[in-house]
Design a protein around this motif. Sequence first.
Motif, short mmCIF file in Angstrom:
data_model
loop_
_atom_site.label_atom_id
_atom_site.label_comp_id
_atom_site.label_asym_id
_atom_site.label_seq_id
_atom_site.Cartn_x
_atom_site.Cartn_y
_atom_site.Cartn_z
N ASP A 1 0.86 -1.18 0.00
CA ASP A 1 0.00 0.00 0.00
C ASP A 1 0.90 1.23 0.00
O ASP A 1 1.59 1.52 0.98
CB ASP A 1 -0.89 -0.03 1.25
N TRP B 1 0.20 4.28 0.17
CA TRP B 1 -0.22 5.41 1.00
C TRP B 1 0.68 5.44 2.24
O TRP B 1 0.26 5.14 3.35
CB TRP B 1 -1.69 5.27 1.40
N VAL C 1 0.35 9.61 8.66
CA VAL C 1 0.85 8.93 7.47
C VAL C 1 1.69 7.72 7.90
O VAL C 1 2.63 7.87 8.69
CB VAL C 1 1.72 9.88 6.63
N GLY D 1 -2.14 2.56 -4.71
CA GLY D 1 -2.14 3.75 -3.87
C GLY D 1 -1.21 4.82 -4.41
O GLY D 1 -0.72 4.76 -5.55
N SER D 2 -0.94 5.83 -3.58
CA SER D 2 -0.11 6.95 -3.98
C SER D 2 0.76 7.39 -2.81
O SER D 2 0.27 7.57 -1.69
CB SER D 2 -0.99 8.12 -4.45
N ILE E 1 3.01 9.39 -0.11
CA ILE E 1 2.83 10.66 0.60
C ILE E 1 4.19 11.09 1.13
O ILE E 1 4.53 10.83 2.29
CB ILE E 1 1.82 10.52 1.75
N ASP F 1 4.85 7.69 -8.20
CA ASP F 1 4.08 6.45 -8.16
C ASP F 1 4.33 5.63 -9.43
O ASP F 1 4.60 4.43 -9.36
CB ASP F 1 2.58 6.74 -8.04
N LYS G 1 -4.70 11.53 5.28
CA LYS G 1 -4.35 10.64 4.18
C LYS G 1 -4.81 11.27 2.87
O LYS G 1 -6.00 11.48 2.66
CB LYS G 1 -5.01 9.28 4.37
N GLY G 2 -3.86 11.60 2.03
CA GLY G 2 -4.19 12.26 0.78
C GLY G 2 -3.31 13.48 0.60
O GLY G 2 -2.51 13.84 1.45
N ARG G 3 -3.46 14.16 -0.52
CA ARG G 3 -2.59 15.29 -0.83
C ARG G 3 -3.12 16.60 -0.27
O ARG G 3 -2.42 17.58 -0.19
CB ARG G 3 -2.43 15.41 -2.35
#
Length: 600
Positions: free
Chosen positions: A48, A50, A75, A103-104, A106, A145, A560-562
């Motif tokens: 994952d 993330w 994170v 996922g991406s 961080i 990614d 979680k996320g940009r």
Amino acid sequence: MVAANLTALSIALGVCIMGGFFLMIMFALVSANKPRPSVPGSAVLVVDLWMNISDSPPETNLGDVVDQAVYGPEVPRLSLLEVVDGIERAARDERIEALFLYGSLIPENYGSGIAALREVREAVETFKASGKPVYAYAVDPTMRDYYLMSVADEVILHPFGLLSLNGLASEMIYFGDAFKKYGIGVQTTRVGKYKSAVEMFTGSKMSEPDRLQTTELLNDIWGDILGDVAQGRGLDPVQLRALSDEKGFFTGEMALSADLADRVAYMDEVIGLLEEKVGYDPDLESFRQIGLADYVRIEGFSGGYRYGGNQVAVVYAEGDIVDGEGMRGQVGGDRLARDLRYLRTNPDVAAIVLRVNSPGGSALASEVIQREMREAAEEKPVIVSMGSLAASGGYWISAYGDRIFAEPTTITGSIGVFGLFFNLEGLASEHGITFDGVKTSTYADLYTVSRPKTEQEMALVQQYTDFLYDAFIDKVAEGRDLSDEQVRRIAQGRVWSGTDAVGIGLVDEIGGLGDAIRYAAGQAGVADDYTVTQIPERKNFSQALEEFLQQTGEQAPVVKGRGDLLTQAMKRLEAELAVVRSFNDPKGLYARLPYSLEIR
């Protein structure tokens, strides 16, 4: 009566807060001691993305636990060695049948850099070479990614996702005009026409030397990235560069047409594909799987200190180099020197690997660290592994390594020194604030912020700046067995990619942290029987609790996320201010990269 009620209310609130605090501690204790998961047969190792992949082992303190209890999870973090070792172990594990990336990333601080991702990518290639399939699924993949995923046997994109392959950019922020507007004076000294760090505080745009070196650096790094992606996808690098320049962003169907992806599908379809591959797990209601973090916890690199001989100790210099002990995310000169001294005198340690992921910082702290590097190299092999950044002060502490490894995309060099001094005379005057005092000697108030420095004072500072630059040159020449003329020709504060650094003698070999560890073991004569230890090591919960009771701190919650545009802008400003807070060299002199050299 009112006072009594307020007192009672305060006591009640205090009891509630303390009760909640201890409940969180109990919850964390239970979570920390929960049973380990098991690895099912015929499983998929799920990576994952993330998360943030840091060079050094994540350090947990009780403040983190409290923040997570109040604000939600932060994170996830894994160290580079944990990720690489986990994936490579899975390649040999008969219970693992496939690898799934999704996922991406961080990135935080200096984590998840291209150099570190290249090592992870090589681990994925090792897994793939074992004959087991690698799948990658992305909804909205960034360049980082996709760089990692492009090595997969099958790259799958969401039908409405957008693949970013739009190149690299470095954007600087300049405070020169703002400081003038608000009456904040800035005076600087520097040696090296490419030593552009001070321009952030004095100018409003990039100087031509800085523009030249940054452009060439980005082109070098981008060329390496495109070469790796092209190899992974079986494409021509020249055509891939042209495609990137022409389009930059690709929908699922566009990526299919350009051979950047193999399939377009929704997540449920991907899950179905993996269920067909390894079978269905009724407990998970999905395919049989084990997450990388859980797998590392069971099988992978432990990251803890091991007792006994034949140790290859990996010690980390990740973050800004500062004078003293340093804070979390910084390289404290005294602290790292003490670690190196301990490893030098420990008979169980056969060799030392210094992993550097730092843009530099305090010149004095860099010299404190380098002194211990030289002393250690007299007694046992000392190898340097450069991560994404090992520049200026980061190179200062590396120069005496017996052998220096770097990745092609490592940013290194920046051999130069600058001085930076602020004064508040204009700002104070505008608000009716004045300063007055007495002194015993001409230079007694040299470091005051109440006035600008005189020409005589600045000449004195420039003299010391020149001294440090000459010392830097001498140390690189001695450590790298180069002539003074050779070093001066490649210095001037100029940054170099890892590939170029090999050609000019600043680096010995292209390779990652694993290569450096194996080389160190070989040099120590323990290649067939050694263990790897990490400094700093992971802290268990009781250690984190003890540390928290001694000192407390605050950490902003992580989502979680940009994040939205305002959040991204605030994080950028916070990062710039954090750099300013790291200016603690007692003489105000630094060996550091341009402050806001952000490559994205």
